[in-house]
Motif scaffolding. Structure first.
Motif, short mmCIF file in Angstrom:
data_model
loop_
_atom_site.label_atom_id
_atom_site.label_comp_id
_atom_site.label_asym_id
_atom_site.label_seq_id
_atom_site.Cartn_x
_atom_site.Cartn_y
_atom_site.Cartn_z
N ARG A 648 17.12 49.94 -12.61
CA ARG A 648 18.08 51.00 -12.31
C ARG A 648 17.67 52.32 -12.94
O ARG A 648 17.72 53.37 -12.32
N GLY A 649 17.28 52.23 -14.19
CA GLY A 649 16.85 53.44 -14.89
C GLY A 649 15.68 54.10 -14.17
O GLY A 649 15.68 55.31 -13.93
N LEU A 650 14.72 53.30 -13.77
CA LEU A 650 13.54 53.85 -13.09
C LEU A 650 13.91 54.39 -11.71
O LEU A 650 13.41 55.42 -11.28
N HIS A 651 14.79 53.65 -11.05
CA HIS A 651 15.21 54.10 -9.73
C HIS A 651 15.89 55.47 -9.83
O HIS A 651 15.66 56.35 -9.01
N TYR A 652 16.68 55.62 -10.87
CA TYR A 652 17.33 56.91 -11.09
C TYR A 652 16.29 58.01 -11.34
O TYR A 652 16.39 59.10 -10.79
N LEU A 653 15.30 57.69 -12.14
CA LEU A 653 14.26 58.68 -12.40
C LEU A 653 13.57 59.10 -11.10
O LEU A 653 13.34 60.26 -10.85
N HIS A 654 13.26 58.09 -10.28
CA HIS A 654 12.50 58.38 -9.05
C HIS A 654 13.32 59.17 -8.05
O HIS A 654 12.80 60.01 -7.35
#
Ligand SMILES: *[C@@H]1O[C@H](CO)[C@@H](O)[C@H](O)[C@H]1NC(C)=O
Ligand SMILES: *[C@@H]1O[C@H](CO)[C@@H](O)[C@H](O)[C@H]1NC(C)=O
Ligand SMILES: *[C@@H]1O[C@H](CO)[C@@H](O)[C@H](O)[C@H]1NC(C)=O
Length: 874
Positions: A648-654
């Protein structure tokens, strides 16, 4: 915090060559020089075998064997270490014999006959199995080439951290040039050749070899301060002189560390008073770590002493033995003096003083007392501070002490090594990423800042645009707080302000009221006073350190209300500039997400640069998988939850922020766990804004060994799919609870990614499951999870799922797991299928899954950069 600053940023190398690396360092590269002294009757010591050793004869089509036994690889054999766009070979059949000045043994001639010419920035990357001090030896000779006049080449050579040569040219040397350094090599050690604009670089041979631990001691006495200096092992050194007093040249053949020792005569300024002597039966003191590795027998067996006739004439000789060498002013030097009393007939006869640049370095040195015997090897280390080098020379003297003993003095060997300066450079005042231009722009900005705030705003904006357009070839120190957010950062970090100038900069803006209000207007994170943070950390008590990085230490602290925080304190004198610091705070405080470690505030009083983050009580995910015994095993469900959180964190970053952000260093040490085991992604030191038209960033490859996307290696184009690849490795790591790289395992098991994929292809993924949880994973959940990881590791980025899809698969895997547990009492044997059917009917949209806890993602949508609206606030 969880950053692991030992994990290096690194340069391209093909994943295929990974196994080659690991093989070569295991076998082929260990080479030995037969070292025993022909004179000594002590049993010849065994040759030293460097743990890691890479020897390359650049441009050569064949292996080159030197008379000392070292074998330099041909270019073809060393191909996998080099990453370059375009380069050219140069070669020459013979080298004029006068090319060898008397300071370089002609036995190395074979290394200078070929060269490699680099038209663009080129990088050699070496896998170092045991990080620590290494020799870096560089061989240069301007061979004739029809198109490139190597004498005109101007270039810089640096490692990740240290500048070895800045705007270097062989012109003026007219002979072969040999450079020798001692630097700390990290796990992936790179050596970068960077041509000056419009020029090119070249090198004839490269040598990287591990140095025994005892070689550099951590402390030495200092001149003129007289105190003990500690932390020497952190510095990079360049060998300026290495002399064998009273003896002949010793070529690498006679030194198992392949060192060359020159005769001292050219530097002896009072030869009339000097007498060379030779002894034998030299003893070492292995219990004090003084072994033949410190210096070979032949060094200790010869010495210069005061001439006997000289003190026959006068009762007490009124002179010193004196050597003068020329050095670069502006640097401090480590001076190592080797002694071995081969002149006295009995103990305690010899007392003498040691002077460096006329300052007392050692008073009444009594070798007998230090060694307990005659003919026993001994050495002292003295740091000569740059402030004591006034006219570009170092004067080393030994002379009789007034107290007792027979008036005499000796010296057996002398090494003079340059110590890197505050810019981590051994050549000039520019840091690894240094340039004139950056400095100039920075100064301009600063000059204006005090006077016209409005001007500053506009100027800054302009600078951002300019720098954004011509971003540097991407060489950032990865331990910056968050270079990721900052298109301006790459080049503004180039400034290597002297620390004094830096403190004045900070001083000029230290109006505290203006300061606080500025930040409150901007609605930024909390401003902490230095006192608050001192209290929080018991005055930055060492005991409170929970993480150590190149930028500084991370302390655990408690605020007045008891909230625990992680406090990252930049080293004073670290060149992180003001603009970057401000912008960083500004940007970081806007990126908030439940699965990203968040910034609480900062402090920049008294030229401190401190960031305060939320404290993650359970530390890095890796610590819960393997390598620490005191942790409870995470259950499969916990692991899934953690993976889902990180995804989720990475998806938010992307996708969450208006600019896509690529993390670039996804690994289990950068996934931190709070006290409820909620996963948060941290350490954005390498991240990149991906708001490019093409959707990728062309950039030099950085990341962590074992997690790196092979496509990114090849094409040097970074996309968010590179994060997906790394995340796939994380998934396998979570599943199998083993390290991503285990160099000691059989070849096909070294890399976790390769090993896991092999079993997956065989349809036997259960073979790699962490035995501690193997029994508790439902078959469906495991299958889905492994499939997901496998998709992430697809060869080509386009074939990999997006982070959003990964998230969805992982959710699915979790559901399968939970359904199995729920149904374990029920009779339905086919629950996985039922659930799969149900899920696919319902078509739980990815968007739903994503939206459930992204409550603050709206903050991200304001995050345009460069953001004109925000800039106007300045
Ligand atoms: C030796 O050199 C030191 C420092 O240069 C000086 O103070 C001392 O007087 C010299 N000793 C003699 C005997 O000349
Ligand atoms: C040299 O002296 C200065 C000032 O006394 C000190 O700050 C610096 O650390 C010293 N350098 C070394 C290498 O010890
Ligand atoms: C400067 O260097 C020369 C040798 O190059 C030396 O003789 C002289 O004493 C030095 N002067 C000072 C002030 O250190």
């Amino acid at each position: 915090m969880g950053e692991d600053h030992n994990m290096p940023s690194f340069m391209p190398l093909s994943i295929l060559s990974l196994s080659l690396y690991l093989l070569t360092f295991n076998h082929a590269y260990v080479l030995l020089a037969p070292a025993p002294s022909p004179v000594s009757i002590s049993s010849p010591p065994s040759a030293y075998q460097p743990y890691d050793s890479y020897l390359i004869n650049c441009g050569s089509s064949t292996e080159t064997r030197l008379d000392d036994g070292r074998i330099f690889k041909s270019d073809t054999q060393a191909h996998s270490y080099l990453s370059t766009n375009q380069d050219v070979k140069a070669s020459m059949d013979y080298i004029p014999s006068d090319a060898f000045s008397n300071s370089i043994p002609s036995s190395t001639e074979g290394l200078y006959k070929t060269a490699r010419v680099f038209l663009h920035r080129s990088t050699y990357t070496f896998y170092i199995s045991k990080p620590g001090k290494h020799w870096v030896r560089l061989y240069f000779y301007p061979l004739h080439h029809p198109h490139y006049d190597l004498e005109t080449a101007v270039f810089t050579v640096h490692t990740e951290k240290f500048v070895l040569l800045h705007d270097f040219s062989v012109r003026g040397y007219s002979k072969v040039v040999f450079k020798e350094y001692l630097v700390n090599a990290i796990e992936l050690f790179s050596l970068v050749f960077e041509p000056k604009k419009g020029s090119f670089a070249f090198v004839n041979a490269i040598e990287i070899a591990a140095v025994p631990d005892e070689f550099i001691s951590d402390s030495a006495s200092s001149v003129p301060q007289g105190e003990t200096v500690n932390g020497l092992s952190n510095y990079a050194l360049e060998v300026s002189y290495r002399l064998n007093m009273g003896g002949p040249i010793l070529t690498p053949k006679y030194d198992t560390l392949s060192r060359t020792w020159m005769p001292d005569t050219p530097y002896n300024v009072f030869p009339q008073g000097t007498e060379a002597v030779r002894g034998s039966y030299i003893k070492y003191q292995p219990d004090k770590w003084i072994t033949w590795l410190i210096a070979p027998y032949l060094v200790y067996e010869t010495a210069q002493r005061m001439k006997t006739e000289a003190h026959a004439q006068t009762v007490e000789p009124k002179f010193n033995l004196t050597w003068v060498v020329n050095v670069d002013a502006g640097f401090s030097y480590l001076i190592r003096m080797h002694f071995c009393d081969i002149v006295s007939k009995s103990l305690n006869d010899l007392y003498f003083n040691v002077y460096i640049n006329s300052l007392m370095g050692f008073s009444s040195l009594d070798l007998s007392a230090e060694t307990g015997g005659l003919a026993t090897a001994y050495y002292i280390d003295i740091v000569l501070n740059a402030s004591a080098i006034t006219n570009g020379s170092i004067v080393v003297q030994v002379g009789p002490a007034s107290t007792g003993g027979l008036p005499n003095a000796i010296l057996n060997g002398l090494e003079i090594m340059k110590i890197n300066n505050v810019d981590d450079s051994l050549d000039g005042l520019y840091a690894v990423d240094g340039s004139y231009e950056g400095k100039f722009m920075k100064l301009k900005v600063l000059a204006i800042s005090g006077i016209f705030m409005a001007f500053l705003a506009m100027f800054f904006l302009g600078m951002v645009c300019v720098r954004w357009k011509k971003r540097p070839p991407d060489w950032q120190k990865r331990n910056s707080f968050s270079s990721w957010l900052l298109p301006i950062q790459g080049s503004s970090r180039k400034n290597s302000l002297s620390s004094s100038r830096k403190s004045s900069i900070f001083g000029s803006r230290k109006s505290k009221s203006g300061h606080s209000s500025y930040y409150s207007i901007q609605g930024l994170g909390r401003f902490f006073t230095l006192n608050e943070l001192r209290t929080a950390t018991h005055n930055f008590d060492e005991k409170m350190v929970i993480g150590v990085g190149g930028f500084g230490n991370v302390f655990l602290g408690a605020l007045e209300d008891g909230t625990k925080v992680a406090i990252k304190r930049g080293h004073q004198g670290s060149e992180q500039g003001i603009n970057e610091f401000q912008t960083e705070i500004e940007m970081l405080s806007k990126l908030r997400h439940r699965h990203l470690v968040s910034l609480i505030g900062f402090c920049d009083e008294e030229s401190e640069m401190i960031l305060v983050y939320e404290y993650m009580a359970n530390g890095p995910l890796r610590d819960h998988l393997y390598g620490s015994n005191d942790k409870l095993t995470l259950s499969w469900k916990q692991r899934l939850d953690i993976c889902i959180g990180a995804a989720r964190g990475l998806h938010y970053l992307h996708t969450g922020a208006a600019i896509g952000i690529i993390h670039r260093d996804v690994k289990t040490t950068n996934i931190l766990l709070d006290d409820n085991f909620v996963a948060k992604v941290s350490d954005f030191g390498l991240s990149k804004a991906a708001r490019m038209e093409q959707g990728y960033v062309s950039t030099a490859v950085k990341g962590s060994f074992g997690y790196l996307d092979p496509e990114y290696f090849r094409r040097q184009q970074l996309t968010d799919k590179s994060d997906v690849y790394s995340f796939g490795v994380v998934l396998f790591e979570v599943l199998s609870a083993r390290a991503v790289i285990c160099p000691r395992l059989p070849r096909d098991q070294i890399s976790l990614a390769e090993w896991a994929m092999q079993w997956h292809r065989k349809g036997m993924i259960e073979k790699i499951v962490d035995p501690q949880i193997a029994g508790s994973i439902s078959e469906g959940s495991l299958k889905k999870f492994a499939e997901t990881a496998e998709k992430c590791l697809a060869e080509y980025g386009v074939d990999r799922p997006s982070m959003g899809e990964v998230l969805w698969y992982l959710e699915y895997s979790l559901q399968l797991q939970e359904a199995t547990i729920a149904s374990s009492s029920s009779s339905s044997s086919n629950i996985d299928d039922l659930l799969e059917e149900k899920l696919s009917k319902n078509v739980v949209s990815i968007a739903n899954i994503l939206s459930d806890d992204d409550s603050d993602s709206t903050v991200g949508s304001q995050l345009h950069f460069p953001n004109v609206g925000n800039m106007q606030g300045r």
